[in-house]
Design an enzyme around this catalytic site. Sequence first.
Site, mmCIF file in Angstrom:
data_model
loop_
_atom_site.group_PDB
_atom_site.id
_atom_site.type_symbol
_atom_site.label_atom_id
_atom_site.label_comp_id
_atom_site.label_asym_id
_atom_site.label_seq_id
_atom_site.Cartn_x
_atom_site.Cartn_y
_atom_site.Cartn_z
ATOM 1 N N ARG A 117 0.832 -1.217 0.000
ATOM 2 C CA ARG A 117 0.000 0.000 0.000
ATOM 3 C C ARG A 117 0.860 1.258 0.000
ATOM 4 O O ARG A 117 0.638 2.184 -0.781
ATOM 5 C CB ARG A 117 -0.913 0.001 1.245
ATOM 6 C CG ARG A 117 -2.138 -0.870 1.098
ATOM 7 C CD ARG A 117 -2.872 -0.982 2.442
ATOM 8 N NE ARG A 117 -2.098 -1.808 3.350
ATOM 9 C CZ ARG A 117 -2.281 -3.124 3.502
ATOM 10 N NH1 ARG A 117 -3.238 -3.726 2.856
ATOM 11 N NH2 ARG A 117 -1.533 -3.822 4.316
ATOM 12 N N LYS B 270 -3.536 -4.563 8.718
ATOM 13 C CA LYS B 270 -2.326 -4.205 9.472
ATOM 14 C C LYS B 270 -1.827 -5.412 10.273
ATOM 15 O O LYS B 270 -2.608 -6.104 10.913
ATOM 16 C CB LYS B 270 -2.595 -3.009 10.395
ATOM 17 C CG LYS B 270 -1.316 -2.502 11.072
ATOM 18 C CD LYS B 270 -1.489 -1.102 11.625
ATOM 19 C CE LYS B 270 -0.264 -0.651 12.397
ATOM 20 N NZ LYS B 270 0.954 -0.578 11.582
ATOM 21 N N GLY C 110 3.149 1.809 15.348
ATOM 22 C CA GLY C 110 4.399 2.508 15.675
ATOM 23 C C GLY C 110 4.121 3.888 16.246
ATOM 24 O O GLY C 110 4.833 4.368 17.148
ATOM 25 N N HIS D 129 -6.710 1.000 12.980
ATOM 26 C CA HIS D 129 -6.147 0.837 11.636
ATOM 27 C C HIS D 129 -6.942 -0.195 10.845
ATOM 28 O O HIS D 129 -7.706 -0.972 11.418
ATOM 29 C CB HIS D 129 -4.683 0.392 11.712
ATOM 30 C CG HIS D 129 -3.750 1.515 12.065
ATOM 31 N ND1 HIS D 129 -3.551 1.918 13.365
ATOM 32 C CD2 HIS D 129 -2.986 2.332 11.291
ATOM 33 C CE1 HIS D 129 -2.704 2.936 13.381
ATOM 34 N NE2 HIS D 129 -2.345 3.213 12.136
ATOM 35 N N GLY E 116 10.218 3.606 7.284
ATOM 36 C CA GLY E 116 8.877 3.821 7.840
ATOM 37 C C GLY E 116 8.310 2.550 8.424
ATOM 38 O O GLY E 116 7.279 2.576 9.098
HETATM 39 P P1 NAD Z 1 1.755 -3.787 2.917
HETATM 40 O O1 NAD Z 1 1.594 -5.127 3.569
HETATM 41 O O2 NAD Z 1 0.692 -3.275 2.019
HETATM 42 O O3 NAD Z 1 3.128 -3.767 2.070
HETATM 43 C C1 NAD Z 1 4.337 -4.289 2.510
HETATM 44 C C2 NAD Z 1 5.118 -4.745 1.278
HETATM 45 O O4 NAD Z 1 6.437 -5.125 1.699
HETATM 46 C C3 NAD Z 1 4.497 -5.974 0.583
HETATM 47 O O5 NAD Z 1 4.389 -5.747 -0.814
HETATM 48 C C4 NAD Z 1 5.483 -7.086 0.917
HETATM 49 O O6 NAD Z 1 5.564 -8.089 -0.109
HETATM 50 C C5 NAD Z 1 6.779 -6.299 1.004
HETATM 51 N N1 NAD Z 1 7.874 -7.015 1.676
HETATM 52 C C6 NAD Z 1 7.806 -7.962 2.664
HETATM 53 N N2 NAD Z 1 9.034 -8.418 2.962
HETATM 54 C C7 NAD Z 1 9.903 -7.759 2.151
HETATM 55 C C8 NAD Z 1 11.306 -7.809 1.984
HETATM 56 N N3 NAD Z 1 12.067 -8.659 2.699
HETATM 57 N N4 NAD Z 1 11.869 -6.994 1.074
HETATM 58 C C9 NAD Z 1 11.118 -6.153 0.321
HETATM 59 N N5 NAD Z 1 9.774 -6.072 0.422
HETATM 60 C C10 NAD Z 1 9.176 -6.863 1.337
HETATM 61 O O7 NAD Z 1 2.024 -2.785 4.118
HETATM 62 P P2 NAD Z 1 1.920 -1.179 4.110
HETATM 63 O O8 NAD Z 1 0.561 -0.765 4.583
HETATM 64 O O9 NAD Z 1 2.457 -0.639 2.816
HETATM 65 O O10 NAD Z 1 2.937 -0.846 5.295
HETATM 66 C C11 NAD Z 1 4.296 -1.259 5.261
HETATM 67 C C12 NAD Z 1 4.973 -0.902 6.564
HETATM 68 O O11 NAD Z 1 5.001 0.526 6.706
HETATM 69 C C13 NAD Z 1 4.270 -1.430 7.820
HETATM 70 O O12 NAD Z 1 5.257 -1.775 8.772
HETATM 71 C C14 NAD Z 1 3.446 -0.240 8.278
HETATM 72 O O13 NAD Z 1 3.140 -0.262 9.650
HETATM 73 C C15 NAD Z 1 4.405 0.879 7.953
HETATM 74 N N6 NAD Z 1 3.775 2.207 7.803
HETATM 75 C C16 NAD Z 1 4.460 3.252 8.345
HETATM 76 C C17 NAD Z 1 4.001 4.536 8.166
HETATM 77 C C18 NAD Z 1 4.817 5.688 8.701
HETATM 78 O O14 NAD Z 1 4.415 6.858 8.533
HETATM 79 N N7 NAD Z 1 5.985 5.404 9.309
HETATM 80 C C19 NAD Z 1 2.810 4.782 7.464
HETATM 81 C C20 NAD Z 1 2.129 3.690 6.923
HETATM 82 C C21 NAD Z 1 2.635 2.400 7.091
#
Ligand code: NAD
Length: 243
Positions: free
Chosen positions: A13, A136, A142, A132, A75
């Site tokens: 996402r 999630k 976090g 969320h 992130g």
């Molecule tokens: P998501 O599950 O939609 O996407 C995660 C992606 O990472 C997937 O496509 C998955 O295949 C990939 N992935 C898994 N292992 C991997 C690896 N070893 N190498 C490369 N890619 C890999 O999740 P999301 O909603 O996009 O969120 C991702 C992360 O970001 C979560 O930890 C979420 O909590 C965090 N997040 C942080 C913030 C922020 O502002 N810091 C905001 C939103 C989400």
Amino acid sequence: MALRILINGAKGRMGHALSAAAGDLGLVVGAMVDAGDDLATGLAQSDVIVDFSSAHATKALLEQAIARQKPIVIGTTGHSAAEKKELVALAGKVPCVWTGNFSVAVNLLFALTRRAAAVLGSDYDAEVVEMHHRFKKDAPSGTAARLLEIILEERKLTTQALRHGRQGITGERTPTEVGIHALRGGDVVGDHTVIFAALGERLELTHRASDRAIFARGALRAAQWVVKQPPGVYDMQDVLGLK
Ligand code: NAD
């Protein structure tokens, strides 16, 4: 020449939100990497890494960033406190911005929470509620973890004070506990409320994210900033000049 970013977690996402926002900020997507893809090739085509993937991926990613001396924006959330400590020590070997929330308004919420916890004192029971989307994978978020850390710091409490939900005959609430409640459902991008409740009044500070583009824009702004910094671990307060 435009800054080239490597998006790690490109199929997720946040990966989609990052590639959609990059052009508006004058950035080029040099490489899109997801689980199973070749990170080394992607690194050769990029100036800075932006990682929103999985907590399991962070260590190997940092090792590669250090080997190639690439700045990195992280992130990804969901690391345990012990993991985080080890990873932060590694991250300090390159310029790194690491925060659980890249939204500008949430970073203001962090500052407001610190102020409220200091002014209101332990007579005001502090609780954090977050919600969320159903997909999630980690809890609490976090951002909630950072809000709790701030309250614990201001009240000179340890993580022993945290109450993750309540069930059964819990007894009366003590002034030294801090509650945390994680709701999951639907497509909620991210809601956080910090409550300070005393006898006779209650203060609630709420942030609601309705579009993950806010996190993407913040992370890309951090990427533009981090490439000009010496090695070290920074947060969004540094990027925004709030310190
Ligand atoms: P998501 O599950 O939609 O996407 C995660 C992606 O990472 C997937 O496509 C998955 O295949 C990939 N992935 C898994 N292992 C991997 C690896 N070893 N190498 C490369 N890619 C890999 O999740 P999301 O909603 O996009 O969120 C991702 C992360 O970001 C979560 O930890 C979420 O909590 C965090 N997040 C942080 C913030 C922020 O502002 N810091 C905001 C939103 C989400």
